[in-house]
Design an enzyme around this catalytic site. Sequence first.
Site, short mmCIF file in Angstrom:
data_model
loop_
_atom_site.label_atom_id
_atom_site.label_comp_id
_atom_site.label_asym_id
_atom_site.label_seq_id
_atom_site.Cartn_x
_atom_site.Cartn_y
_atom_site.Cartn_z
N ILE A 1 6.56 7.87 -4.46
CA ILE A 1 7.37 6.65 -4.34
C ILE A 1 7.14 5.73 -5.53
CG2 ILE A 1 7.61 4.52 -2.99
CD1 ILE A 1 7.18 6.26 -0.46
N ASN B 1 1.74 -0.65 -4.60
CA ASN B 1 2.29 0.49 -3.87
C ASN B 1 1.26 1.56 -3.53
OD1 ASN B 1 4.55 2.62 -3.31
ND2 ASN B 1 3.36 3.50 -5.00
N SER C 1 5.54 -0.20 5.30
CA SER C 1 5.93 1.05 5.94
C SER C 1 6.64 0.69 7.24
CB SER C 1 4.70 1.90 6.26
OG SER C 1 5.06 2.99 7.09
N TYR D 1 -3.93 3.27 9.50
CA TYR D 1 -2.77 3.12 8.61
C TYR D 1 -1.76 2.15 9.21
CZ TYR D 1 1.23 4.56 5.71
OH TYR D 1 2.31 4.59 4.85
N LYS E 1 -0.72 -1.38 7.46
CA LYS E 1 0.65 -1.66 7.00
C LYS E 1 1.24 -2.89 7.71
CE LYS E 1 1.21 1.51 3.82
NZ LYS E 1 1.41 1.14 2.41
N ILE F 1 9.47 9.60 3.80
CA ILE F 1 10.01 9.88 2.47
C ILE F 1 9.40 11.19 1.97
CG2 ILE F 1 10.17 9.04 0.08
CD1 ILE F 1 11.71 7.25 2.06
N THR G 1 7.87 12.81 -0.28
CA THR G 1 7.01 12.94 -1.45
C THR G 1 6.24 14.25 -1.31
OG1 THR G 1 5.30 11.69 -0.34
CG2 THR G 1 6.77 10.45 -1.74
N1 LIG Z 1 5.79 9.09 1.87
C1 LIG Z 1 6.13 8.42 2.95
O1 LIG Z 1 6.72 8.94 3.91
C2 LIG Z 1 5.79 6.94 3.05
C3 LIG Z 1 6.38 6.19 4.08
C4 LIG Z 1 6.10 4.83 4.19
C5 LIG Z 1 5.24 4.23 3.29
N2 LIG Z 1 4.67 4.99 2.29
C6 LIG Z 1 3.78 4.29 1.37
O2 LIG Z 1 4.28 4.43 0.05
C7 LIG Z 1 3.20 4.37 -0.88
C8 LIG Z 1 3.24 5.58 -1.79
O3 LIG Z 1 3.17 6.75 -1.00
P1 LIG Z 1 3.54 8.22 -1.56
O4 LIG Z 1 4.12 8.97 -0.42
O5 LIG Z 1 4.28 8.09 -2.84
O6 LIG Z 1 2.07 8.80 -1.80
P2 LIG Z 1 1.51 9.72 -2.98
O7 LIG Z 1 0.20 10.24 -2.46
O8 LIG Z 1 2.53 10.69 -3.46
O9 LIG Z 1 1.21 8.68 -4.15
C9 LIG Z 1 0.20 7.70 -4.06
C10 LIG Z 1 -0.32 7.39 -5.45
O10 LIG Z 1 -1.34 6.39 -5.30
C11 LIG Z 1 -2.46 6.75 -6.12
N3 LIG Z 1 -3.68 6.16 -5.58
C12 LIG Z 1 -4.34 6.55 -4.44
N4 LIG Z 1 -5.46 5.83 -4.30
C13 LIG Z 1 -5.51 4.95 -5.34
C14 LIG Z 1 -6.43 3.94 -5.73
N5 LIG Z 1 -7.53 3.69 -5.02
N6 LIG Z 1 -6.17 3.23 -6.86
C15 LIG Z 1 -5.05 3.49 -7.59
N7 LIG Z 1 -4.15 4.44 -7.28
C16 LIG Z 1 -4.38 5.16 -6.15
C17 LIG Z 1 -2.47 8.26 -6.09
O11 LIG Z 1 -3.21 8.81 -7.19
C18 LIG Z 1 -0.98 8.60 -6.13
O12 LIG Z 1 -0.50 8.73 -7.45
C19 LIG Z 1 1.93 4.26 -0.02
O13 LIG Z 1 1.56 2.90 0.11
C20 LIG Z 1 2.37 4.83 1.31
O14 LIG Z 1 1.59 4.35 2.37
C21 LIG Z 1 4.93 6.31 2.16
#
Ligand SMILES: NC(=O)c1ccc[n+]([C@@H]2O[C@H](COP(=O)([O-])OP(=O)(O)OC[C@H]3O[C@@H](n4cnc5c(N)ncnc54)[C@H](O)[C@@H]3O)[C@@H](O)[C@H]2O)c1
Length: 257
Positions: free
Chosen positions: A23, A96, A148, A163, A167, A196, A198
Amino acid sequence: MTVMDMFNLKGKVAYVTGAAQGIGESLATALAEAGADVAIVDINQEVAEATASKISEATGVKTAAYSFDVTVPENATKLVEQVVADFGGLHIAFHNAGMAHNVAAEDMSIEEWQRMIDLNLNSVFYGTQAAGRHMLDNGGGSIVNTGSMSASIVNVPQPQIHYNAAKAGVVHLSKSFGVEWADRGVRVNTISPGYIGTELLQSEELAPLRKEWEALTPQRRVGSPDELKGIAVYLASEASSYATASDFIVDGGYTAA
Ligand SMILES: NC(=O)c1ccc[n+]([C@@H]2O[C@H](COP(=O)([O-])OP(=O)(O)OC[C@H]3O[C@@H](n4cnc5c(N)ncnc54)[C@H](O)[C@@H]3O)[C@@H](O)[C@H]2O)c1
Protein backbone atom coordinates in the site's frame (compact mmCIF):
# COMPACT_ATOMS: atom_id res chain seq x y z
CA MET A 1 -8.74 27.13 -9.40
CA THR A 2 -9.76 24.21 -11.63
CA VAL A 3 -10.24 20.80 -10.13
CA MET A 4 -7.05 19.56 -11.85
CA ASP A 5 -5.11 22.45 -10.22
CA MET A 6 -6.56 21.46 -6.85
CA PHE A 7 -5.12 17.94 -7.16
CA ASN A 8 -1.72 19.12 -8.45
CA LEU A 9 1.13 18.45 -5.98
CA LYS A 10 3.95 20.14 -7.93
CA GLY A 11 6.31 21.98 -5.58
CA LYS A 12 5.24 19.86 -2.57
CA VAL A 13 7.48 17.52 -0.57
CA ALA A 14 6.06 14.33 0.93
CA TYR A 15 7.25 11.32 2.86
CA VAL A 16 5.54 7.95 3.12
CA THR A 17 6.52 5.35 5.74
CA GLY A 18 6.34 1.65 4.93
CA ALA A 19 6.66 2.74 1.30
CA ALA A 20 9.05 0.06 0.00
CA GLN A 21 6.16 -2.18 -1.05
CA GLY A 22 2.41 -2.79 -0.86
CA ILE A 23 0.00 0.00 0.00
CA GLY A 24 2.79 2.43 0.89
CA GLU A 25 4.40 2.01 -2.52
CA SER A 26 1.08 2.81 -4.23
CA LEU A 27 0.50 5.85 -1.98
CA ALA A 28 4.02 7.17 -2.74
CA THR A 29 3.60 6.51 -6.46
CA ALA A 30 0.30 8.40 -6.47
CA LEU A 31 1.86 11.46 -4.80
CA ALA A 32 4.74 11.39 -7.30
CA GLU A 33 2.37 11.01 -10.26
CA ALA A 34 0.55 14.13 -8.99
CA GLY A 35 3.89 15.99 -8.99
CA ALA A 36 5.24 15.81 -5.42
CA ASP A 37 8.84 14.97 -4.55
CA VAL A 38 8.68 11.90 -2.31
CA ALA A 39 10.86 10.39 0.42
CA ILE A 40 10.44 6.61 0.60
CA VAL A 41 10.80 5.54 4.24
CA ASP A 42 11.08 1.90 5.29
CA ILE A 43 12.95 -0.43 7.62
CA ASN A 44 13.93 -2.41 4.50
CA GLN A 45 16.57 -0.15 2.93
CA GLU A 46 17.29 -2.31 -0.12
CA VAL A 47 13.68 -2.53 -1.32
CA ALA A 48 13.08 1.13 -0.41
CA GLU A 49 15.97 2.17 -2.69
CA ALA A 50 14.63 0.09 -5.58
CA THR A 51 11.14 1.59 -5.10
CA ALA A 52 12.51 5.15 -4.93
CA SER A 53 14.44 4.63 -8.20
CA LYS A 54 11.43 3.05 -9.91
CA ILE A 55 9.16 5.98 -8.93
CA SER A 56 11.58 8.70 -10.01
CA GLU A 57 12.24 6.95 -13.34
CA ALA A 58 8.50 6.63 -14.01
CA THR A 59 7.48 10.14 -12.93
CA GLY A 60 10.55 12.38 -13.14
CA VAL A 61 10.10 13.71 -9.58
CA LYS A 62 12.86 13.70 -6.97
CA THR A 63 12.82 10.69 -4.65
CA ALA A 64 15.17 9.33 -1.99
CA ALA A 65 15.08 6.25 0.24
CA TYR A 66 15.49 6.43 4.01
CA SER A 67 16.02 3.53 6.36
CA PHE A 68 14.16 4.22 9.61
CA ASP A 69 12.48 1.98 12.17
CA VAL A 70 9.30 3.93 12.95
CA THR A 71 8.92 2.28 16.38
CA VAL A 72 11.92 4.24 17.72
CA PRO A 73 10.48 7.54 19.04
CA GLU A 74 13.55 9.70 18.21
CA ASN A 75 13.47 8.56 14.59
CA ALA A 76 10.32 10.60 13.91
CA THR A 77 12.10 13.93 14.45
CA LYS A 78 15.28 12.68 12.74
CA LEU A 79 13.23 11.76 9.67
CA VAL A 80 11.54 15.18 9.48
CA GLU A 81 14.92 16.95 9.83
CA GLN A 82 16.53 14.74 7.19
CA VAL A 83 13.72 15.22 4.66
CA VAL A 84 13.65 19.00 5.23
CA ALA A 85 17.45 19.16 4.81
CA ASP A 86 17.46 17.04 1.63
CA PHE A 87 14.27 18.29 -0.05
CA GLY A 88 13.98 21.86 1.29
CA GLY A 89 10.67 21.41 3.16
CA LEU A 90 7.90 19.03 4.21
CA HIS A 91 4.24 19.56 3.27
CA ILE A 92 2.74 16.05 3.25
CA ALA A 93 3.39 13.16 5.67
CA PHE A 94 1.92 9.66 5.33
CA HIS A 95 2.35 7.30 8.30
CA ASN A 96 1.59 3.93 6.78
CA ALA A 97 4.06 1.34 8.16
CA GLY A 98 2.20 -1.39 10.00
CA MET A 99 1.37 -5.06 10.00
CA ALA A 100 -1.26 -7.56 11.12
CA HIS A 101 -0.68 -10.84 12.92
CA ASN A 102 -3.14 -13.50 14.04
CA VAL A 103 -3.10 -14.55 17.72
CA ALA A 104 -6.04 -15.61 19.89
CA ALA A 105 -6.79 -13.05 22.63
CA GLU A 106 -6.33 -15.61 25.40
CA ASP A 107 -2.91 -16.64 24.06
CA MET A 108 -1.54 -13.14 23.45
CA SER A 109 1.75 -12.50 25.29
CA ILE A 110 2.40 -9.06 26.74
CA GLU A 111 5.47 -8.79 24.49
CA GLU A 112 3.41 -9.46 21.35
CA TRP A 113 0.71 -7.00 22.46
CA GLN A 114 3.33 -4.29 23.05
CA ARG A 115 5.19 -5.00 19.79
CA MET A 116 2.04 -4.56 17.71
CA ILE A 117 0.88 -1.47 19.61
CA ASP A 118 4.36 0.05 19.15
CA LEU A 119 4.35 -0.56 15.40
CA ASN A 120 0.71 0.12 14.55
CA LEU A 121 -0.23 2.86 17.05
CA ASN A 122 2.69 4.45 18.94
CA SER A 123 4.72 5.01 15.76
CA VAL A 124 1.80 6.98 14.29
CA PHE A 125 1.75 9.27 17.34
CA TYR A 126 5.52 9.88 17.11
CA GLY A 127 5.34 10.59 13.38
CA THR A 128 2.25 12.80 13.44
CA GLN A 129 3.61 14.87 16.34
CA ALA A 130 7.01 15.37 14.66
CA ALA A 131 5.61 16.21 11.20
CA GLY A 132 2.91 18.42 12.76
CA ARG A 133 5.43 20.40 14.82
CA HIS A 134 7.32 21.24 11.63
CA MET A 135 4.14 22.07 9.68
CA LEU A 136 2.69 24.27 12.45
CA ASP A 137 5.84 26.42 12.27
CA ASN A 138 6.19 26.38 8.48
CA GLY A 139 2.92 27.27 6.79
CA GLY A 140 0.84 24.13 7.38
CA GLY A 141 0.49 20.77 5.69
CA SER A 142 -1.45 17.55 5.34
CA ILE A 143 -0.87 14.41 7.41
CA VAL A 144 -2.50 11.14 6.36
CA ASN A 145 -2.31 8.04 8.54
CA THR A 146 -3.18 4.52 7.41
CA GLY A 147 -5.96 3.21 9.61
CA SER A 148 -8.00 0.15 8.66
CA MET A 149 -11.61 -0.95 8.51
CA SER A 150 -10.47 -2.96 11.58
CA ALA A 151 -10.84 0.34 13.48
CA SER A 152 -14.62 0.11 12.92
CA ILE A 153 -15.33 -3.63 12.78
CA VAL A 154 -13.86 -6.79 14.28
CA ASN A 155 -12.52 -8.97 11.47
CA VAL A 156 -13.61 -12.60 11.24
CA PRO A 157 -12.56 -15.33 11.39
CA GLN A 158 -8.94 -14.45 12.23
CA PRO A 159 -8.15 -13.25 15.79
CA GLN A 160 -6.18 -9.96 15.85
CA ILE A 161 -7.20 -8.04 18.97
CA HIS A 162 -3.95 -6.03 19.17
CA TYR A 163 -4.21 -4.90 15.53
CA ASN A 164 -7.89 -3.95 15.83
CA ALA A 165 -7.26 -1.96 19.01
CA ALA A 166 -4.21 -0.23 17.51
CA LYS A 167 -6.06 0.79 14.34
CA ALA A 168 -9.03 2.13 16.34
CA GLY A 169 -6.41 4.16 18.21
CA VAL A 170 -4.87 5.43 14.97
CA VAL A 171 -8.24 6.68 13.71
CA HIS A 172 -9.13 8.45 16.95
CA LEU A 173 -5.69 9.91 17.62
CA SER A 174 -5.69 11.29 14.07
CA LYS A 175 -9.10 12.91 14.71
CA SER A 176 -7.73 14.36 17.97
CA PHE A 177 -4.64 15.81 16.27
CA GLY A 178 -6.86 17.09 13.46
CA VAL A 179 -9.19 18.93 15.82
CA GLU A 180 -6.33 20.45 17.87
CA TRP A 181 -4.64 21.79 14.74
CA ALA A 182 -7.73 22.54 12.61
CA ASP A 183 -7.42 26.33 12.83
CA ARG A 184 -3.62 26.32 12.44
CA GLY A 185 -3.26 24.99 8.88
CA VAL A 186 -2.38 21.36 9.60
CA ARG A 187 -4.93 18.77 8.49
CA VAL A 188 -4.87 15.19 9.80
CA ASN A 189 -6.99 12.41 8.28
CA THR A 190 -6.94 8.62 8.00
CA ILE A 191 -7.39 6.28 5.06
CA SER A 192 -8.99 3.05 6.30
CA PRO A 193 -8.68 0.27 3.73
CA GLY A 194 -10.60 -2.96 3.69
CA TYR A 195 -8.82 -6.09 2.46
CA ILE A 196 -6.17 -5.07 -0.05
CA GLY A 197 -4.29 -7.61 -2.15
CA THR A 198 -0.73 -6.80 -1.13
CA GLU A 199 1.95 -9.50 -1.10
CA LEU A 200 0.88 -10.35 2.42
CA LEU A 201 -2.50 -11.58 1.19
CA GLN A 202 -1.12 -13.65 -1.71
CA SER A 203 0.40 -16.47 0.39
CA GLU A 204 -0.93 -20.03 0.04
CA GLU A 205 -1.47 -20.13 3.78
CA LEU A 206 -3.98 -17.27 3.57
CA ALA A 207 -5.84 -18.60 0.48
CA PRO A 208 -8.79 -20.09 2.43
CA LEU A 209 -9.12 -16.91 4.50
CA ARG A 210 -9.00 -14.78 1.37
CA LYS A 211 -11.99 -16.67 -0.06
CA GLU A 212 -13.93 -15.95 3.12
CA TRP A 213 -12.96 -12.26 3.09
CA GLU A 214 -14.09 -11.94 -0.55
CA ALA A 215 -17.44 -13.52 0.32
CA LEU A 216 -17.91 -11.03 3.20
CA THR A 217 -17.09 -8.03 0.98
CA PRO A 218 -20.09 -6.65 -1.00
CA GLN A 219 -17.87 -6.10 -4.08
CA ARG A 220 -16.90 -9.84 -3.71
CA ARG A 221 -13.18 -9.18 -4.14
CA VAL A 222 -10.20 -7.74 -2.30
CA GLY A 223 -9.02 -4.31 -3.44
CA SER A 224 -5.79 -3.47 -5.23
CA PRO A 225 -3.25 -1.09 -3.62
CA ASP A 226 -3.70 1.21 -6.62
CA GLU A 227 -7.37 1.68 -5.68
CA LEU A 228 -6.10 3.83 -2.77
CA LYS A 229 -4.21 6.23 -5.06
CA GLY A 230 -7.19 8.55 -5.61
CA ILE A 231 -7.98 9.08 -1.95
CA ALA A 232 -4.26 9.58 -1.22
CA VAL A 233 -3.91 12.46 -3.69
CA TYR A 234 -7.25 13.93 -2.62
CA LEU A 235 -6.19 14.04 1.06
CA ALA A 236 -2.66 15.26 0.33
CA SER A 237 -3.84 18.11 -1.90
CA GLU A 238 -5.86 21.33 -1.84
CA ALA A 239 -8.81 19.33 -3.18
CA SER A 240 -9.48 18.27 0.44
CA SER A 241 -8.84 21.69 2.07
CA TYR A 242 -12.04 21.49 4.19
CA ALA A 243 -11.48 17.85 5.22
CA THR A 244 -9.74 17.25 8.53
CA ALA A 245 -10.10 14.97 11.54
CA SER A 246 -11.94 12.48 9.32
CA ASP A 247 -11.67 8.79 8.49
CA PHE A 248 -11.97 7.77 4.83
CA ILE A 249 -13.01 4.11 4.52
CA VAL A 250 -12.21 2.38 1.21
CA ASP A 251 -13.37 -1.21 1.64
CA GLY A 252 -15.60 -2.41 -1.21
CA GLY A 253 -18.59 -1.91 1.09
CA TYR A 254 -17.41 -4.24 3.89
CA THR A 255 -18.13 -2.08 6.95
CA ALA A 256 -21.59 -1.09 5.76
CA ALA A 257 -22.77 -4.65 5.11
N1 LIG B 1 -3.24 -5.16 3.15
C1 LIG B 1 -4.41 -4.95 3.73
O1 LIG B 1 -5.40 -5.67 3.54
C2 LIG B 1 -4.56 -3.78 4.70
C3 LIG B 1 -5.86 -3.42 5.10
C4 LIG B 1 -6.03 -2.35 5.98
C5 LIG B 1 -4.94 -1.66 6.44
N2 LIG B 1 -3.68 -2.03 6.04
C6 LIG B 1 -2.56 -1.24 6.55
O2 LIG B 1 -1.84 -0.68 5.46
C7 LIG B 1 -0.48 -0.49 5.84
C8 LIG B 1 0.43 -1.15 4.82
O3 LIG B 1 0.09 -2.53 4.73
P1 LIG B 1 0.58 -3.48 3.52
O4 LIG B 1 -0.49 -4.48 3.32
O5 LIG B 1 1.06 -2.64 2.40
O6 LIG B 1 1.80 -4.24 4.24
P2 LIG B 1 3.22 -4.68 3.67
O7 LIG B 1 3.74 -5.67 4.66
O8 LIG B 1 3.13 -5.08 2.23
O9 LIG B 1 4.09 -3.34 3.78
C9 LIG B 1 4.45 -2.78 5.01
C10 LIG B 1 5.77 -2.04 4.85
O10 LIG B 1 6.09 -1.48 6.14
C11 LIG B 1 7.47 -1.71 6.40
N3 LIG B 1 7.71 -1.73 7.85
C12 LIG B 1 7.34 -2.72 8.72
N4 LIG B 1 7.78 -2.42 9.95
C13 LIG B 1 8.42 -1.22 9.87
C14 LIG B 1 9.09 -0.40 10.81
N5 LIG B 1 9.20 -0.75 12.10
N6 LIG B 1 9.65 0.76 10.38
C15 LIG B 1 9.56 1.12 9.07
N7 LIG B 1 8.95 0.38 8.12
C16 LIG B 1 8.38 -0.79 8.53
C17 LIG B 1 7.76 -3.05 5.74
O11 LIG B 1 9.16 -3.24 5.51
C18 LIG B 1 6.93 -2.97 4.46
O12 LIG B 1 7.66 -2.40 3.40
C19 LIG B 1 -0.36 -1.07 7.26
O13 LIG B 1 -0.51 -0.04 8.21
C20 LIG B 1 -1.53 -2.03 7.33
O14 LIG B 1 -1.95 -2.25 8.65
C21 LIG B 1 -3.48 -3.06 5.18
